[in-house]
Design a protein around this motif. Structure first.
Motif, PDB file in Angstrom:
ATOM      1  N   LEU A 222       2.194   4.123  -9.541  1.00 15.31           N
ATOM      2  CA  LEU A 222       0.814   3.527  -8.977  1.00 15.31           C
ATOM      3  C   LEU A 222       1.019   3.389  -7.663  1.00 15.31           C
ATOM      4  N   GLY A 223       2.027   2.955  -6.856  1.00 15.80           N
ATOM      5  CA  GLY A 223       2.147   3.049  -5.603  1.00 15.80           C
ATOM      6  C   GLY A 223       2.005   4.205  -4.772  1.00 15.80           C
ATOM      7  N   VAL A 224       2.658   5.376  -5.117  1.00 15.57           N
ATOM      8  CA  VAL A 224       2.339   6.691  -4.721  1.00 15.57           C
ATOM      9  C   VAL A 224       0.975   6.960  -4.979  1.00 15.57           C
ATOM     10  N   THR A 225       0.638   7.002  -6.014  1.00 21.81           N
ATOM     11  CA  THR A 225      -1.043   7.308  -6.027  1.00 21.81           C
ATOM     12  C   THR A 225      -1.941   6.584  -5.320  1.00 21.81           C
ATOM     13  N   ALA A 226      -1.824   5.320  -5.042  1.00 18.20           N
ATOM     14  CA  ALA A 226      -2.296   4.372  -4.029  1.00 18.20           C
ATOM     15  C   ALA A 226      -2.459   5.133  -2.793  1.00 18.20           C
ATOM     16  N   LEU A 227      -1.069   5.435  -2.191  1.00 14.65           N
ATOM     17  CA  LEU A 227      -0.933   6.124  -0.862  1.00 14.65           C
ATOM     18  C   LEU A 227      -1.671   7.337  -0.898  1.00 14.65           C
ATOM     19  N   LEU A 228      -1.596   8.158  -1.939  1.00 13.30           N
ATOM     20  CA  LEU A 228      -2.389   9.416  -1.950  1.00 13.30           C
ATOM     21  C   LEU A 228      -3.937   9.292  -1.855  1.00 13.30           C
ATOM     22  N   ILE A 229      -4.365   8.163  -2.586  1.00 17.69           N
ATOM     23  CA  ILE A 229      -5.786   7.957  -2.731  1.00 17.69           C
ATOM     24  C   ILE A 229      -6.223   7.549  -1.088  1.00 17.69           C
ATOM     25  N   ALA A 230      -5.262   6.794  -0.466  1.00 18.03           N
ATOM     26  CA  ALA A 230      -5.592   6.396   0.924  1.00 18.03           C
ATOM     27  C   ALA A 230      -5.866   7.492   1.858  1.00 18.03           C
ATOM     28  N   VAL A 231      -5.100   8.554   1.477  1.00 15.62           N
ATOM     29  CA  VAL A 231      -5.072   9.672   2.074  1.00 15.62           C
ATOM     30  C   VAL A 231      -6.282  10.671   1.767  1.00 15.62           C
TER      31      VAL A 231
ATOM     32  N   ALA B 144      -7.303   0.629  -6.369  1.00 17.75           N
ATOM     33  CA  ALA B 144      -7.452   2.073  -5.784  1.00 17.75           C
ATOM     34  C   ALA B 144      -7.890   2.931  -7.050  1.00 17.75           C
ATOM     35  N   SER B 145      -7.541   2.685  -8.165  1.00 15.53           N
ATOM     36  CA  SER B 145      -7.929   3.512  -9.280  1.00 15.53           C
ATOM     37  C   SER B 145      -9.522   3.080  -9.644  1.00 15.53           C
ATOM     38  N   PHE B 146      -9.911   2.077  -9.548  1.00 12.76           N
ATOM     39  CA  PHE B 146     -11.062   1.447  -9.960  1.00 12.76           C
ATOM     40  C   PHE B 146     -12.185   1.973  -8.972  1.00 12.76           C
ATOM     41  N   ALA B 147     -11.780   1.780  -7.653  1.00 18.97           N
ATOM     42  CA  ALA B 147     -12.668   2.515  -6.454  1.00 18.97           C
ATOM     43  C   ALA B 147     -12.713   4.040  -6.417  1.00 18.97           C
TER      44      ALA B 147
ATOM     45  N   GLY C 268      -9.434  -0.096  -1.231  1.00 12.98           N
ATOM     46  CA  GLY C 268      -8.937  -0.408  -2.628  1.00 12.98           C
ATOM     47  C   GLY C 268      -7.680   0.348  -2.916  1.00 12.98           C
ATOM     48  N   ALA C 269      -7.243   1.176  -2.026  1.00 13.34           N
ATOM     49  CA  ALA C 269      -5.855   1.497  -2.047  1.00 13.34           C
ATOM     50  C   ALA C 269      -4.992   0.613  -1.247  1.00 13.34           C
ATOM     51  N   VAL C 270      -5.451   0.175   0.067  1.00  8.47           N
ATOM     52  CA  VAL C 270      -4.778  -0.856   0.801  1.00  8.47           C
ATOM     53  C   VAL C 270      -4.286  -2.242  -0.333  1.00  8.47           C
ATOM     54  N   ALA C 271      -5.496  -2.635  -1.063  1.00  8.38           N
ATOM     55  CA  ALA C 271      -5.428  -3.626  -1.743  1.00  8.38           C
ATOM     56  C   ALA C 271      -4.414  -3.412  -2.939  1.00  8.38           C
ATOM     57  N   THR C 272      -4.252  -2.256  -3.333  1.00  2.71           N
ATOM     58  CA  THR C 272      -3.466  -1.983  -4.800  1.00  2.71           C
ATOM     59  C   THR C 272      -1.858  -2.149  -4.242  1.00  2.71           C
ATOM     60  N   MET C 273      -1.725  -1.559  -2.856  1.00  5.62           N
ATOM     61  CA  MET C 273      -0.335  -1.723  -2.230  1.00  5.62           C
ATOM     62  C   MET C 273       0.017  -2.952  -2.175  1.00  5.62           C
ATOM     63  N   LEU C 274      -0.739  -3.804  -1.657  1.00  8.38           N
ATOM     64  CA  LEU C 274      -0.603  -5.257  -1.236  1.00  8.38           C
ATOM     65  C   LEU C 274      -0.342  -5.922  -2.463  1.00  8.38           C
ATOM     66  N   ALA C 275      -0.968  -5.759  -3.623  1.00  5.68           N
ATOM     67  CA  ALA C 275      -0.981  -6.300  -4.801  1.00  5.68           C
ATOM     68  C   ALA C 275       0.511  -6.118  -5.438  1.00  5.68           C
ATOM     69  N   LEU C 276       0.802  -4.689  -5.402  1.00  2.00           N
ATOM     70  CA  LEU C 276       2.189  -4.352  -6.129  1.00  2.00           C
ATOM     71  C   LEU C 276       3.415  -5.085  -5.274  1.00  2.00           C
ATOM     72  N   ARG C 277       3.229  -4.896  -3.897  1.00  2.00           N
ATOM     73  CA  ARG C 277       4.223  -5.836  -3.325  1.00  2.00           C
ATOM     74  C   ARG C 277       4.338  -7.160  -3.661  1.00  2.00           C
TER      75      ARG C 277
END
Length: 439
Positions: free
Chosen positions: A323-332, A265-268, A421-430
């Protein structure tokens, strides 16, 4: 090899004599790390900006402007493809000749591969050879980047006091906005104040010359780090010793996969607010490129402040939670924000301000997010491979994909890459949570 664990010294701790007798304190180490990262990202952004403003006309004059930029972005991606090979090569040099030799060769290769771009001949003079030379220079940058890995980004965080790990994790990440500020400022000056003929003749070359000088400064800063007692202690604990890349991948491949996808999510987002908007402004608007480069530099300051804030937020709420919260915000953000670029200067500023703020908070904590999963003697090489793959999957093709989707489907479609990228981050963290639970 001794396994005695020494207590790391961080801010507020007394400085100790280095391996060569000089005294180095943790602040100096942090400054050295930031200088090193700034040099890397400066080279990165100089090539990226030139991919929009210079290479399409000089190297790809036989196609339309959009296709020329797409071809330039394709060459831009070559460094990310070559970087894992550079890691493999320079890890071997590290094992045989030491980190000082490794860093010296890598940084000189990086600086040389960057500065020779300034002497790139036009397509009109040498034909297709100009394309092959540009690709060769870009591959050289990628190989060199694989050798500049010093491992301190994740090690600073892992060895900091429990309540300060987020703070020390963000320090190396400041090199990204600093590199962008310098690169954007230089191109804004030369592109904006020189006549077009002079910029095309020599003005675009100057940032590439500066890159070599910055790399020399970064070399001495990093060699000084290698001589510090903190670095020596980490080496004695085997946390800074290079292991074979193939063996590391074979034994800890699942950690590498999780680590590579966790920061996507960050790199994208990284390229969606730095490289891609510049291509949009240049190709599809009547906006002055100089003014946008200045906007980009100012917003990079916001990004730097957000990186600093990420350290405090991570220490208060937890790095993984942040990181999880920011990934969600990046998805939005990906769902509506790219369309702001079509709303004039005001829309561009809103997009850039919020984009850099989100990027800073996320990017500030994405380094080495799962590095602690690796056994001590595999962390150095494992973290390097993770970083290579994360940049490859998350950022290497982002400018090309975003521009291609925008050109064919509109700005909203560009957000799809960011969303992935955001979805990948959330799945990887999980999945990382599951790995930690199982172990």
């Amino acid at each position: 090899m001794s396994e005695t664990v020494a207590t790391p010294h961080f801010a507020g701790s007394p400085a100790q004599p280095g391996a060569r007798g000089h005294t180095v304190n943790p602040t100096e180490i942090a400054i050295g790390v930031v200088i090193g990262r700034t040099s890397e990202f400066f080279d990165f952004f100089v090539f990226a900006i030139a991919s929009v403003l210079v290479f399409p006309e000089r190297v790809f004059p036989f196609v339309d402007p959009v296709t020329g930029v797409l071809y330039s972005f394709a060459i831009f991606a070559l460094a990310f493809i070559a970087r894992p090979f550079g890691t493999w090569l320079f890890m071997a040099i590290d094992r045989l000749h030491g980190k000082g030799t490794k860093l010296t060769i890598a940084l000189f290769l990086l600086g040389t591969s960057t500065v020779v771009v300034a002497f790139l001949p036009d397509y009109q003079d040498v034909g297709a050879a100009a394309i092959w030379l540009l690709a060769l220079f870009r591959i050289g940058q990628g190989v060199a980047l694989g050798g500049t890995w010093d491992g301190l980004a994740s090690l600073l965080a892992m060895n900091a006091p429990e309540n300060q790990r987020g703070w020390w994790a963000m320090v190396p990440q400041l090199g990204a906005p600093f590199g962008l500020i310098v690169a954007s400022g230089l191109f804004a000056f030369f592109y904006g104040f020189l006549p077009t003929e002079e910029f095309d003749a020599w003005g675009w070359q100057f940032p590439f010359f500066v890159a070599f000088a910055i790399n020399v400064v970064a070399l001495f800063a990093r060699l000084r780090i290698v001589a510090t007692p903190e670095y020596v202690r980490q080496f004695e604990r085997r946390e800074l010793q290079a292991t074979r890349v193939r063996k590391t991948v074979r034994q800890y491949g699942r950690y590498i996969i999780v680590g590579a996808f966790a920061p996507l999510a960050s790199f994208a987002m990284f390229h969606m607010v730095t490289v891609f908007p510049l291509s949009w402004v240049e190709l599809f608007t009547k906006e002055q490129v100089t003014r946008f480069l200045i906007i980009e530099a100012v917003c990079a300051v916001i990004g730097a402040l957000a990186i600093v804030a990420s350290g405090m937020l991570a220490d208060k709420y937890g790095r993984r939670n942040l990181l999880g919260v920011t990934a969600l915000l990046i998805a939005v953000f990906s769902g509506f924000a790219p369309s702001l670029l079509a709303q004039g200067v005001a829309g561009e500023i809103i997009y850039m301000v919020f984009g850099f703020a989100l990027l800073g908070v996320s990017f500030g904590q994405c380094s080495g997010v799962v590095a602690s999963n690796f056994p001590r003697n595999y962390r150095y090489t494992g973290s390097a491979v993770v970083s290579d793959l994360a940049w490859l999957f998350g950022a290497g093709f982002a400018p090309f994909v975003a521009l291609y989707l925008t050109y064919h489907l509109g700005l909203v479609a560009a957000g799809l890459y960011l969303l992935s990228g955001a979805v990948a981050t959330m799945l990887a963290l999980r999945y990382n949570d599951l790995l930690e639970y199982q172990e």
